[in-house]
Design an enzyme around this catalytic site. Structure first.
Site, PDB file in Angstrom:
ATOM      1  N   LYS A 181      65.178   8.352  85.577  1.00 33.09           N
ATOM      2  CA  LYS A 181      64.184   8.809  86.543  1.00 33.09           C
ATOM      3  C   LYS A 181      63.758   7.625  87.391  1.00 33.09           C
ATOM      4  O   LYS A 181      63.715   6.488  86.914  1.00 33.09           O
ATOM      5  CB  LYS A 181      62.960   9.393  85.817  1.00 33.09           C
ATOM      6  CG  LYS A 181      61.802   9.767  86.735  1.00 33.09           C
ATOM      7  CD  LYS A 181      60.574  10.220  85.950  1.00 33.09           C
ATOM      8  CE  LYS A 181      59.426  10.531  86.893  1.00 33.09           C
ATOM      9  NZ  LYS A 181      58.213  10.990  86.181  1.00 33.09           N
ATOM     10  N   GLU A 231      45.169  10.834  87.252  1.00 31.05           N
ATOM     11  CA  GLU A 231      45.932  10.295  86.122  1.00 31.05           C
ATOM     12  C   GLU A 231      45.228   9.158  85.408  1.00 31.05           C
ATOM     13  O   GLU A 231      44.810   8.170  86.023  1.00 31.05           O
ATOM     14  CB  GLU A 231      47.309   9.824  86.603  1.00 31.05           C
ATOM     15  CG  GLU A 231      48.234   9.407  85.479  1.00 31.05           C
ATOM     16  CD  GLU A 231      49.652   9.156  85.953  1.00 31.05           C
ATOM     17  OE1 GLU A 231      50.469   8.713  85.129  1.00 31.05           O
ATOM     18  OE2 GLU A 231      49.948   9.393  87.141  1.00 31.05           O
ATOM     19  N   GLU A 275      61.285  15.910  83.615  1.00 29.68           N
ATOM     20  CA  GLU A 275      60.610  14.781  84.250  1.00 29.68           C
ATOM     21  C   GLU A 275      59.398  14.344  83.425  1.00 29.68           C
ATOM     22  O   GLU A 275      59.163  13.153  83.210  1.00 29.68           O
ATOM     23  CB  GLU A 275      60.173  15.173  85.665  1.00 29.68           C
ATOM     24  CG  GLU A 275      59.489  14.052  86.421  1.00 29.68           C
ATOM     25  CD  GLU A 275      59.004  14.481  87.795  1.00 29.68           C
ATOM     26  OE1 GLU A 275      58.162  13.762  88.368  1.00 29.68           O
ATOM     27  OE2 GLU A 275      59.443  15.542  88.293  1.00 29.68           O
ATOM     28  N   GLU A 412      56.701  17.595  98.566  1.00 30.81           N
ATOM     29  CA  GLU A 412      55.781  17.236  97.487  1.00 30.81           C
ATOM     30  C   GLU A 412      54.913  16.040  97.868  1.00 30.81           C
ATOM     31  O   GLU A 412      53.692  16.057  97.643  1.00 30.81           O
ATOM     32  CB  GLU A 412      56.553  16.919  96.209  1.00 30.81           C
ATOM     33  CG  GLU A 412      55.664  16.506  95.044  1.00 30.81           C
ATOM     34  CD  GLU A 412      56.420  16.298  93.748  1.00 30.81           C
ATOM     35  OE1 GLU A 412      56.088  15.347  93.023  1.00 30.81           O
ATOM     36  OE2 GLU A 412      57.338  17.089  93.458  1.00 30.81           O
ATOM     37  N   LYS A 416      50.800  15.817  98.239  1.00 30.42           N
ATOM     38  CA  LYS A 416      49.987  14.836  97.509  1.00 30.42           C
ATOM     39  C   LYS A 416      49.145  14.000  98.470  1.00 30.42           C
ATOM     40  O   LYS A 416      47.967  13.721  98.203  1.00 30.42           O
ATOM     41  CB  LYS A 416      50.896  13.938  96.668  1.00 30.42           C
ATOM     42  CG  LYS A 416      51.513  14.649  95.460  1.00 30.42           C
ATOM     43  CD  LYS A 416      52.477  13.749  94.723  1.00 30.42           C
ATOM     44  CE  LYS A 416      53.028  14.427  93.474  1.00 30.42           C
ATOM     45  NZ  LYS A 416      54.040  13.597  92.780  1.00 30.42           N
TER      46      LYS A 416
END
Length: 427
Positions: A181, A231, A275, A412, A416
């Site tokens: 990734k 996060e 992911e 995406e 964001k």
């Protein structure tokens, strides 16, 4: 606030130089909730730091610095020896910057705690003056104002063509087995018609972007790094640590039925789950040598204003003598913002992206002897003052794994970025 200010001034004036401790602190508290961003907005002392916790009723703000550390292990050693807090963090590239502030304000459960730090190893008169000046800042507040600025897009580090090329390079590395990734990011620049105050901007984001940490780091008056991130890097209570894997994204709209469909899709989509599991794998593998026990919770969905994410919480019991210096080095940057394997992903990003991430996707927080709290500095922007205008650099990233489609990943990062961009009017 007058009582707090006068009480602290009396403590500072009564202080006598002591060889028993390197740092003396003066502390006061009262049952009061203060708008710390309005207080910061009135101040001219730097650096300035602000953190509104995501999951607890805690907000902290600080001014100035007494001690500075450019190494997280030295910072940890100071905290453990002196039992004093440090604020700061690590940039994406792991450059550490931690400091003991001159003045620390903490709103905790509707009680305001105020602490001023005095360095006994510096000139007494200079330190006393600095502490008195810090106490007097408690009398200064400037009202926050709504952000209604018009901004113009002036540049972007990657357009759709460049972005597609970056992703194709990443997919080639994944296909060859060099990466599992990689998290690519973009930087977009805007210019406002009038100055934008970073505190006003962040206050607006606090109102709009709930369920997030909200942070500000201003090392000087001309530039502030701000953001509202969903996060957590980790929180620590003693030797108990909680971290998380936040990866895998779907859209959020004003239509509850559509949002539920997206939630169901996200929970069952193999690509997004893969992911997320890669982030879990990276965290667990890196932590393994430093923990007695580690456990991964069931997957859940965290919904935000513009997007929703898969999240798996991770609980760990750290070994004795393992604290924040090790935790920061081990977890940051996680596969949620860099990729996997970590070192290979970071090297790929350094040779592919055409800009310096700096504090974007870094980590900011506070460390103490018995506890710590650090967020991941995403959904963030630099606000730089340029005369009668402000330049805003907004960042957004997307995790690339086998099966990623460049156009979908572009959409995406646009979603964001809109968590902050939507606070402004774009022309």
């Amino acid at each position: 606030m007058e009582n707090l200010c006068s009480g602290l001034i009396k403590q500072i004036q009564a202080h006598k130089l002591s060889a028993l401790s390197a740092i003396t602190y003066f502390k006061s508290e009262m049952q009061l909730t203060v708008e710390l961003l309005a207080w910061l907005k009135a101040q001219e002392m730097y650096p300035q730091f602000y953190l509104n916790y995501r999951d607890e009723p805690i907000t902290i703000a600080s001014l100035g610095k007494v001690r500075l550390f450019s190494d997280e292990k030295m910072a940890q050693q100071f905290v453990q020896q002196q039992d004093l807090p440090l604020v700061g963090g690590l940039t994406f590239s792991k450059q550490a910057k931690f400091w003991l502030p001159r003045l620390l304000l903490e709103n905790i459960d509707n009680i305001l705690h105020v602490t001023i730090y005095f360095d006994n190893e510096q000139d007494f008169v200079t330190e006393q003056h600095a502490c008195l000046q810090a106490a007097k800042t408690l009398e200064k507040f400037t009202a926050l104002q709504s952000v209604k600025q018009v901004v113009h897009k002036i540049g972007q580090k990657a357009n759709t063509e460049v972005w597609t090329n970056w992703i194709e390079q990443g997919l080639a590395e994944i296909k060859q087995g060099h990466l599992s990734k990689v998290v690519l990011a973009n930087q977009t620049e805007f210019l406002s018609n009038q100055p934008i105050d970073a505190k006003d901007f962040l206050a607006e984001s606090e109102q709009q972007n709930t369920g997030c940490y909200h942070f500000l780091l201003a090392e000087q008056a001309e530039c502030a790094f701000v953001g509202s991130t969903p996060e957590r890097l980790y929180t620590r209570q003693g030797q108990h640590m909680q971290t998380e894997a936040l990866a895998g994204t779907a859209t959020i709209t004003d239509n509850p039925q559509y949002n539920q469909q997206q939630t169901d899709w996200l929970l069952n989509d193999r690509k997004n789950d893969h992911e997320n599991r890669l982030v879990v794998q990276g965290i667990c593998e890196n932590l393994q040598p430093y923990v007695n026990h580690i456990a991964v919770c069931d997957v859940e969905v965290k919904q935000l204003r513009q997007v929703q994410h898969l999240r798996r919480c991770i609980q760990a019991e750290l070994k004795n003598n393992v604290a924040d210096g090790v935790c920061l080095q081990t977890i940051h940057p996680s596969a949620a913002v860099s990729g996997l394997p970590q070192q290979s992903a970071v090297q790929f990003l350094q040779k592919t992206e055409n800009f310096d991430r700096s504090w974007y996707a870094g980590t900011l927080g506070i460390m103490r002897k018995l506890q710590a709290e650090f967020c991941v500095a995403i959904r963030s922007a630099f606000i730089e003052q340029q005369g009668e205008q402000s330049k805003i650099r907004i960042f957004a990233g997307a995790g690339i794994v086998a099966g990623s489609v460049p156009l979908l990943e572009w959409q995406e990062i646009e979603r964001k970025a809109s968590s902050l961009l939507s606070l402004l009017t774009i022309e």
